[in-house]
Design an enzyme around this catalytic site. Structure first.
Site, PDB file in Angstrom:
ATOM      1  N   ASP A  52       0.736  -0.877  -0.055  1.00 53.70           N
ATOM      2  CA  ASP A  52      -0.035   0.095   0.103  1.00 53.70           C
ATOM      3  C   ASP A  52       0.906   1.212  -0.061  1.00 53.70           C
ATOM      4  O   ASP A  52       0.365   2.380  -0.106  1.00 53.70           O
ATOM      5  CB  ASP A  52      -0.974  -0.054   1.234  1.00 53.70           C
ATOM      6  CG  ASP A  52      -0.353   0.076   2.622  1.00 53.70           C
ATOM      7  OD1 ASP A  52       0.762  -0.065   2.541  1.00 53.70           O
ATOM      8  OD2 ASP A  52      -1.082  -0.090   3.540  1.00 53.70           O
ATOM      9  N   SER A  53       2.240   0.937   0.241  1.00 51.33           N
ATOM     10  CA  SER A  53       3.083   2.168  -0.275  1.00 51.33           C
ATOM     11  C   SER A  53       2.879   2.882  -1.574  1.00 51.33           C
ATOM     12  O   SER A  53       3.314   4.034  -1.784  1.00 51.33           O
ATOM     13  CB  SER A  53       4.535   1.799  -0.097  1.00 51.33           C
ATOM     14  OG  SER A  53       4.830   0.658  -1.034  1.00 51.33           O
ATOM     15  N   GLU A 121      -1.608  -5.697   8.585  1.00 52.36           N
ATOM     16  CA  GLU A 121      -0.985  -4.707   9.749  1.00 52.36           C
ATOM     17  C   GLU A 121      -1.551  -5.222  11.247  1.00 52.36           C
ATOM     18  O   GLU A 121      -2.801  -5.060  11.275  1.00 52.36           O
ATOM     19  CB  GLU A 121      -0.890  -3.341   9.570  1.00 52.36           C
ATOM     20  CG  GLU A 121      -0.234  -3.285   8.128  1.00 52.36           C
ATOM     21  CD  GLU A 121      -0.155  -1.622   8.109  1.00 52.36           C
ATOM     22  OE1 GLU A 121      -0.471  -0.672   9.107  1.00 52.36           O
ATOM     23  OE2 GLU A 121       0.634  -1.038   6.909  1.00 52.36           O
ATOM     24  N   GLU A 188       8.954  -3.499  11.104  1.00 46.00           N
ATOM     25  CA  GLU A 188       9.271  -2.271  10.512  1.00 46.00           C
ATOM     26  C   GLU A 188       9.454  -1.303  11.689  1.00 46.00           C
ATOM     27  O   GLU A 188       8.862  -0.979  12.707  1.00 46.00           O
ATOM     28  CB  GLU A 188       8.024  -1.561   9.664  1.00 46.00           C
ATOM     29  CG  GLU A 188       8.394  -0.194   9.118  1.00 46.00           C
ATOM     30  CD  GLU A 188       7.436   0.232   7.981  1.00 46.00           C
ATOM     31  OE1 GLU A 188       7.597   1.288   7.454  1.00 46.00           O
ATOM     32  OE2 GLU A 188       6.490  -0.805   7.809  1.00 46.00           O
TER      33      GLU A 188
END
Length: 272
Positions: A52-53, A121, A188
């Protein structure tokens, strides 16, 4: 064709656990179209993520939140056409996993578009969703630490797990994500020692991005790999591999070799 890659067989989900057991590092890059996907696939990258970056680096948004299921499905279809060997992972965009049923509907779209795995996530209520998907034969990659879809709650893109309480929670979340059935986990912006502890305690591979060299693999966003200006702050963990490799193909090979040899990330590209 490329140095230090283990084999030329198409990657499958069971091969990820084999790589961890064998101590083989995994190289992951994001891709959003057929051309870059093909170059990465032909030059030894084992895992490709339609992240989704794309909302920030391709669409010009200030966060990943505007990305839709339709966006991910479209780009997954494009990327899948360029792959023969790499395993393709599709990101679950913001809100698409709000309920297990919504996550299932999105996951079916992504797998039908060519993905092998979906990425979610967080932990907490997402654990039920992970179990729900895995029970329905959908491989899942977890994502802990800095979760970009939580940027509003977190107040920005910040390193996670530096305080003792936060570190303990992250370690427990990692255990629960694995227990729920995930077969891969992205860490991350996590301090290197903490990421190394999570990796050592986990039977599934961890993929670091700003999480130090102790992870079982590393991922970079395509634009960061190539040193492109995305209009956003350049994180500490980013390295321009185009300068080293001399071409897009060379950058992919240089990244893969550096990950497998343990040369990347070094202290300069990690958080203490």
């Amino acid at each position: 064709m490329y140095a230090n890659a283990p084999n030329d067989k198409p990657w499958t989900v069971p091969m990820l656990a084999e790589a961890k057991r064998d101590g083989r590092k995994l190289a992951m890059l994001t891709a959003y179209d057929t051309g870059f996907a093909r170059v990465f696939d032909e030059n030894g990258i084992e895992l490709i993520l339609v992240g989704d970056s794309l909302g920030m680096v391709a669409q010009g948004h200030n966060s990943t939140l505007p990305v839709t299921v339709e966006d991910i499905a479209y780009h997954t279809t494009c990327v899948a056409r360029g792959l023969k060997r790499a395993l393709l992972i599709a990101d679950m965009p913001f809100g698409a996993d709000a309920t297990p049923e919504r996550a299932l509907a999105a996951s079916i779209r992504f797998l039908q578009a060519g993905a092998t795995m979906v990425k979610l996530e967080g932990a907490g209520h997402k654990l039920e969703t992970i179990r729900f998907l895995v029970e329905r034969e959908i491989p899942v990659c977890g994502h802990l630490g800095l979760t970009p879809q939580s940027v509003l709650r977190l107040g920005g893109y910040k390193v996670q797990g530096r305080e003792d309480t936060a570190a303990m929670k992250l370690r427990e979340d990692a255990r629960l994500v694995e227990e729920a059935g995930a077969t891969l986990m992205v860490l991350e912006c996590v301090p290197s020692p903490l990421a190394a502890m999570v990796t050592a305690a986990s039977t599934i591979p961890t993929i670091g991005i700003g999480a130090g060299p102790g992870c079982d693999g590393q991922v970079l966003v395509l634009h960061d790999l190539l040193g492109l200006n995305t209009g956003h702050r350049r994180p500490k963990f980013v390295k321009d591999f185009l300068a080293e490799g001399g071409s897009v193909a060379g950058a992919a090979r240089a990244f893969g070799d550096a990950v497998r040899s343990g040369a990347f990330p070094d202290a300069e590209h990690s958080y203490a």
